[in-house]
Write a protein that holds these residues in place. Structure first.
Motif, PDB file in Angstrom:
ATOM      1  N   GLU A  75      52.900 -45.967  23.667  1.00  0.00           N
ATOM      2  CA  GLU A  75      52.057 -44.997  22.978  1.00  0.00           C
ATOM      3  C   GLU A  75      50.615 -45.469  22.976  1.00  0.00           C
ATOM      4  OE1 GLU A  75      55.315 -43.159  19.806  1.00  0.00           O
ATOM      5  OE2 GLU A  75      53.364 -43.882  19.130  1.00  0.00           O
ATOM      6  N   GLN A  76      49.719 -44.526  23.222  1.00  0.00           N
ATOM      7  CA  GLN A  76      48.298 -44.834  23.228  1.00  0.00           C
ATOM      8  C   GLN A  76      47.587 -44.000  22.172  1.00  0.00           C
ATOM      9  OE1 GLN A  76      48.104 -44.996  27.994  1.00  0.00           O
ATOM     10  NE2 GLN A  76      46.157 -45.432  26.976  1.00  0.00           N
ATOM     11  N   SER A  77      46.556 -44.605  21.611  1.00  0.00           N
ATOM     12  CA  SER A  77      45.751 -43.882  20.629  1.00  0.00           C
ATOM     13  C   SER A  77      44.284 -44.268  20.783  1.00  0.00           C
ATOM     14  CB  SER A  77      46.247 -44.203  19.213  1.00  0.00           C
ATOM     15  OG  SER A  77      46.154 -45.589  18.955  1.00  0.00           O
ATOM     16  N   PRO A  78      43.367 -43.347  20.444  1.00  0.00           N
ATOM     17  CA  PRO A  78      43.658 -41.946  20.146  1.00  0.00           C
ATOM     18  C   PRO A  78      43.984 -41.173  21.414  1.00  0.00           C
ATOM     19  CG  PRO A  78      41.299 -42.255  20.287  1.00  0.00           C
ATOM     20  CD  PRO A  78      41.916 -43.623  20.487  1.00  0.00           C
ATOM     21  N   PRO A  79      44.589 -40.001  21.333  1.00  0.00           N
ATOM     22  CA  PRO A  79      44.872 -39.208  22.524  1.00  0.00           C
ATOM     23  C   PRO A  79      43.610 -38.634  23.153  1.00  0.00           C
ATOM     24  CG  PRO A  79      45.585 -38.042  20.557  1.00  0.00           C
ATOM     25  CD  PRO A  79      45.199 -39.424  20.129  1.00  0.00           C
ATOM     26  N   ASP A  80      42.640 -38.322  22.343  1.00  0.00           N
ATOM     27  CA  ASP A  80      41.375 -37.783  22.839  1.00  0.00           C
ATOM     28  C   ASP A  80      40.221 -38.441  22.096  1.00  0.00           C
ATOM     29  OD1 ASP A  80      43.414 -35.194  22.854  1.00  0.00           O
ATOM     30  OD2 ASP A  80      42.144 -35.336  24.635  1.00  0.00           O
ATOM     31  N   LEU A  81      39.105 -38.604  22.798  1.00  0.00           N
ATOM     32  CA  LEU A  81      37.949 -39.268  22.209  1.00  0.00           C
ATOM     33  C   LEU A  81      36.685 -38.707  22.852  1.00  0.00           C
ATOM     34  CD1 LEU A  81      37.093 -41.544  20.271  1.00  0.00           C
ATOM     35  CD2 LEU A  81      37.349 -43.138  22.179  1.00  0.00           C
ATOM     36  N   ILE A  82      35.751 -38.321  22.007  1.00  0.00           N
ATOM     37  CA  ILE A  82      34.452 -37.844  22.485  1.00  0.00           C
ATOM     38  C   ILE A  82      33.386 -38.755  21.905  1.00  0.00           C
ATOM     39  CG2 ILE A  82      32.813 -35.933  22.548  1.00  0.00           C
ATOM     40  CD1 ILE A  82      35.157 -34.018  22.212  1.00  0.00           C
ATOM     41  N   LEU A  83      32.539 -39.283  22.779  1.00  0.00           N
ATOM     42  CA  LEU A  83      31.498 -40.227  22.370  1.00  0.00           C
ATOM     43  C   LEU A  83      30.139 -39.777  22.874  1.00  0.00           C
ATOM     44  CD1 LEU A  83      33.171 -43.606  23.372  1.00  0.00           C
ATOM     45  CD2 LEU A  83      33.091 -42.623  21.073  1.00  0.00           C
ATOM     46  N   GLN A  84      29.123 -40.167  22.157  1.00  0.00           N
ATOM     47  CA  GLN A  84      27.772 -40.043  22.675  1.00  0.00           C
ATOM     48  C   GLN A  84      27.500 -41.263  23.539  1.00  0.00           C
ATOM     49  OE1 GLN A  84      26.831 -36.414  21.663  1.00  0.00           O
ATOM     50  NE2 GLN A  84      25.203 -37.738  22.457  1.00  0.00           N
ATOM     51  N   GLU A  85      26.729 -41.059  24.568  1.00  0.00           N
ATOM     52  CA  GLU A  85      26.352 -42.162  25.448  1.00  0.00           C
ATOM     53  C   GLU A  85      25.756 -43.292  24.621  1.00  0.00           C
ATOM     54  OE1 GLU A  85      23.581 -40.950  28.487  1.00  0.00           O
ATOM     55  OE2 GLU A  85      24.680 -42.102  29.999  1.00  0.00           O
ATOM     56  N   GLY A  86      26.196 -44.516  24.895  1.00  0.00           N
ATOM     57  CA  GLY A  86      25.700 -45.678  24.179  1.00  0.00           C
ATOM     58  C   GLY A  86      26.614 -46.154  23.065  1.00  0.00           C
ATOM     59  N   ALA A  87      27.580 -45.323  22.684  1.00  0.00           N
ATOM     60  CA  ALA A  87      28.494 -45.694  21.602  1.00  0.00           C
ATOM     61  C   ALA A  87      29.558 -46.661  22.113  1.00  0.00           C
ATOM     62  CB  ALA A  87      29.146 -44.449  21.018  1.00  0.00           C
ATOM     63  N   ASN A  88      30.206 -47.346  21.162  1.00  0.00           N
ATOM     64  CA  ASN A  88      31.307 -48.256  21.470  1.00  0.00           C
ATOM     65  C   ASN A  88      32.625 -47.614  21.056  1.00  0.00           C
ATOM     66  OD1 ASN A  88      29.301 -50.148  22.142  1.00  0.00           O
ATOM     67  ND2 ASN A  88      29.268 -50.947  20.043  1.00  0.00           N
ATOM     68  N   SER A  89      33.733 -48.069  21.667  1.00  0.00           N
ATOM     69  CA  SER A  89      35.036 -47.519  21.302  1.00  0.00           C
ATOM     70  C   SER A  89      36.132 -48.547  21.536  1.00  0.00           C
ATOM     71  CB  SER A  89      35.339 -46.250  22.105  1.00  0.00           C
ATOM     72  OG  SER A  89      35.391 -46.543  23.478  1.00  0.00           O
ATOM     73  N   THR A  90      37.250 -48.329  20.857  1.00  0.00           N
ATOM     74  CA  THR A  90      38.435 -49.164  21.024  1.00  0.00           C
ATOM     75  C   THR A  90      39.638 -48.273  21.264  1.00  0.00           C
ATOM     76  OG1 THR A  90      37.559 -50.863  19.532  1.00  0.00           O
ATOM     77  CG2 THR A  90      39.935 -50.887  19.971  1.00  0.00           C
ATOM     78  N   LEU A  91      40.330 -48.534  22.359  1.00  0.00           N
ATOM     79  CA  LEU A  91      41.546 -47.795  22.691  1.00  0.00           C
ATOM     80  C   LEU A  91      42.730 -48.733  22.474  1.00  0.00           C
ATOM     81  CD1 LEU A  91      39.205 -46.290  24.115  1.00  0.00           C
ATOM     82  CD2 LEU A  91      40.796 -45.822  25.988  1.00  0.00           C
ATOM     83  N   ARG A  92      43.824 -48.173  21.971  1.00  0.00           N
ATOM     84  CA  ARG A  92      44.983 -48.987  21.621  1.00  0.00           C
ATOM     85  C   ARG A  92      46.209 -48.574  22.406  1.00  0.00           C
ATOM     86  NH1 ARG A  92      46.206 -52.285  16.943  1.00  0.00           N
ATOM     87  NH2 ARG A  92      48.443 -52.650  16.825  1.00  0.00           N
ATOM     88  N   CYS A  93      47.048 -49.555  22.715  1.00  0.00           N
ATOM     89  CA  CYS A  93      48.284 -49.332  23.453  1.00  0.00           C
ATOM     90  C   CYS A  93      49.389 -50.089  22.730  1.00  0.00           C
ATOM     91  CB  CYS A  93      48.097 -49.857  24.880  1.00  0.00           C
ATOM     92  SG  CYS A  93      49.566 -49.842  25.906  1.00  0.00           S
ATOM     93  N   ASN A  94      50.425 -49.383  22.315  1.00  0.00           N
ATOM     94  CA  ASN A  94      51.564 -49.995  21.624  1.00  0.00           C
ATOM     95  C   ASN A  94      52.830 -49.858  22.457  1.00  0.00           C
ATOM     96  OD1 ASN A  94      50.161 -50.737  19.267  1.00  0.00           O
ATOM     97  ND2 ASN A  94      50.472 -48.731  18.355  1.00  0.00           N
ATOM     98  N   PHE A  95      53.581 -50.949  22.567  1.00  0.00           N
ATOM     99  CA  PHE A  95      54.840 -50.940  23.298  1.00  0.00           C
ATOM    100  C   PHE A  95      56.008 -51.048  22.324  1.00  0.00           C
ATOM    101  CE2 PHE A  95      53.775 -51.368  27.793  1.00  0.00           C
ATOM    102  CZ  PHE A  95      52.421 -51.632  27.719  1.00  0.00           C
ATOM    103  N   SER A  96      57.099 -50.347  22.625  1.00  0.00           N
ATOM    104  CA  SER A  96      58.271 -50.377  21.747  1.00  0.00           C
ATOM    105  C   SER A  96      59.126 -51.615  21.987  1.00  0.00           C
ATOM    106  CB  SER A  96      59.128 -49.129  21.966  1.00  0.00           C
ATOM    107  OG  SER A  96      59.629 -49.092  23.292  1.00  0.00           O
ATOM    108  N   ASP A  97      58.890 -52.287  23.117  1.00  0.00           N
ATOM    109  CA  ASP A  97      59.661 -53.469  23.455  1.00  0.00           C
ATOM    110  C   ASP A  97      58.729 -54.439  24.167  1.00  0.00           C
ATOM    111  OD1 ASP A  97      63.002 -53.874  24.952  1.00  0.00           O
ATOM    112  OD2 ASP A  97      61.731 -55.230  23.775  1.00  0.00           O
ATOM    113  N   SER A  98      59.176 -55.659  24.339  1.00  0.00           N
ATOM    114  CA  SER A  98      58.326 -56.646  24.988  1.00  0.00           C
ATOM    115  C   SER A  98      58.156 -56.304  26.466  1.00  0.00           C
ATOM    116  CB  SER A  98      58.934 -58.040  24.842  1.00  0.00           C
ATOM    117  OG  SER A  98      60.209 -58.078  25.432  1.00  0.00           O
ATOM    118  N   VAL A  99      56.990 -56.631  27.007  1.00  0.00           N
ATOM    119  CA  VAL A  99      56.696 -56.395  28.419  1.00  0.00           C
ATOM    120  C   VAL A  99      56.280 -57.692  29.075  1.00  0.00           C
ATOM    121  CG1 VAL A  99      56.054 -53.981  28.114  1.00  0.00           C
ATOM    122  CG2 VAL A  99      54.316 -55.745  27.898  1.00  0.00           C
ATOM    123  N   ASN A 100      56.586 -57.767  30.382  1.00  0.00           N
ATOM    124  CA  ASN A 100      56.193 -58.968  31.120  1.00  0.00           C
ATOM    125  C   ASN A 100      54.704 -58.984  31.422  1.00  0.00           C
ATOM    126  OD1 ASN A 100      58.866 -59.832  31.336  1.00  0.00           O
ATOM    127  ND2 ASN A 100      59.212 -58.570  33.140  1.00  0.00           N
TER     128      ASN A 100
END
Lengths: 112, 109
Positions: B5-30
């Motif tokens: 799962e990733q969040s947020p699904p949609d994001l609108i920014l003004q040029e120059g802004a900072n952002s953080t995107l997140r990724c969650n896994f339901s199980d461990s990944v290699n």
């Protein structure tokens, strides 16, 4: 890294016909993968193409609809058979094993 | 099977802004990768980051494998950053990459 090319880059096809997509890699690789990306959706793995053996298909995908060939370690084809508008998608091939994966530029297919 | 799962699904920014995107896994990944899909559909490798932190220019990523999540940071965003960002990884013991739901980013001039 790997450089991957696909042909065609895009096509418009009539329902009921078939299209074969080619994937060429610039180095020998053991595993190649085919993905489908339907409009506005994420990528879904169709199958794993291993040289010298039958492709392994994921749940929901069958060989009759998506036959795959893997004649050597640098090349694979995916055929989309008996197409319907629901097959309109981007089809991507990728390479990689347990490490980093690399993707081709994709084939954008529209079925009318 | 593994869910990503990733969040947020949609994001609108003004040029120059900072952002953080997140990724969650339901199980461990290699392994874990971040990709950017440009408006023409091409998937571009951003980071291969099974664990730890990496930086490349204005982008950086951090994966905390034990807690099954990864973060992608975009600083001083530009209009060319627009597109869809995907994280993906194989579930433990396999080589099959499972893709997240994606974050659609639009950067306004």
């Amino acid at each position: 890294s790997a450089v991957i090319s696909q042909k065609p880059s895009r096509d418009i096809c009539q329902r009921g016909t078939s299209l074969t997509i080619q994937c060429q890699v610039d180095s020998q690789v053991t595993m190649m993968f085919w993905y489908r990306q339907q409009p506005g959706q994420s990528l879904t793995l169709i199958a794993t193409a291993n040289q010298g053996s039958e492709a392994t298909y994921e749940s929901g995908f069958v060989i009759d609809k998506f036959p795959i060939s893997r004649p050597n370690l640098t090349f694979s084809t995916l055929t989309v058979s008996n197409m319907s508008p629901e097959d309109s998608s981007i089809y991507l091939c990728s390479v990689g094993g347990y490490g980093e994966q690399y993707f081709g530029p994709g084939t954008r297919l529209t079925v009318t | 099977g593994i869910q990503v799962e990733q969040s947020p699904p949609d994001l609108i920014l003004q040029e120059g802004a900072n952002s953080t995107l997140r990724c969650n896994f339901s199980d461990s990944v290699n392994n874990l990768q971040w990709f950017h899909q440009n408006p023409w559909g091409q998937l571009i490798n951003l980071f291969y980051i099974p664990s730890g932190t990496k930086q490349n220019g204005r982008l950086s990523a951090t994966t905390v494998a034990t807690e099954r999540y990864s973060l992608l940071y975009i600083s001083s965003s530009q209009t060319t950053d627009s597109g869809v960002y995907f994280c993906a990884g194989p579930s433990s013991g396999t080589y099959k990459y499972i893709f997240g739901t994606g974050t659609r980013l639009k950067v306004l001039a």
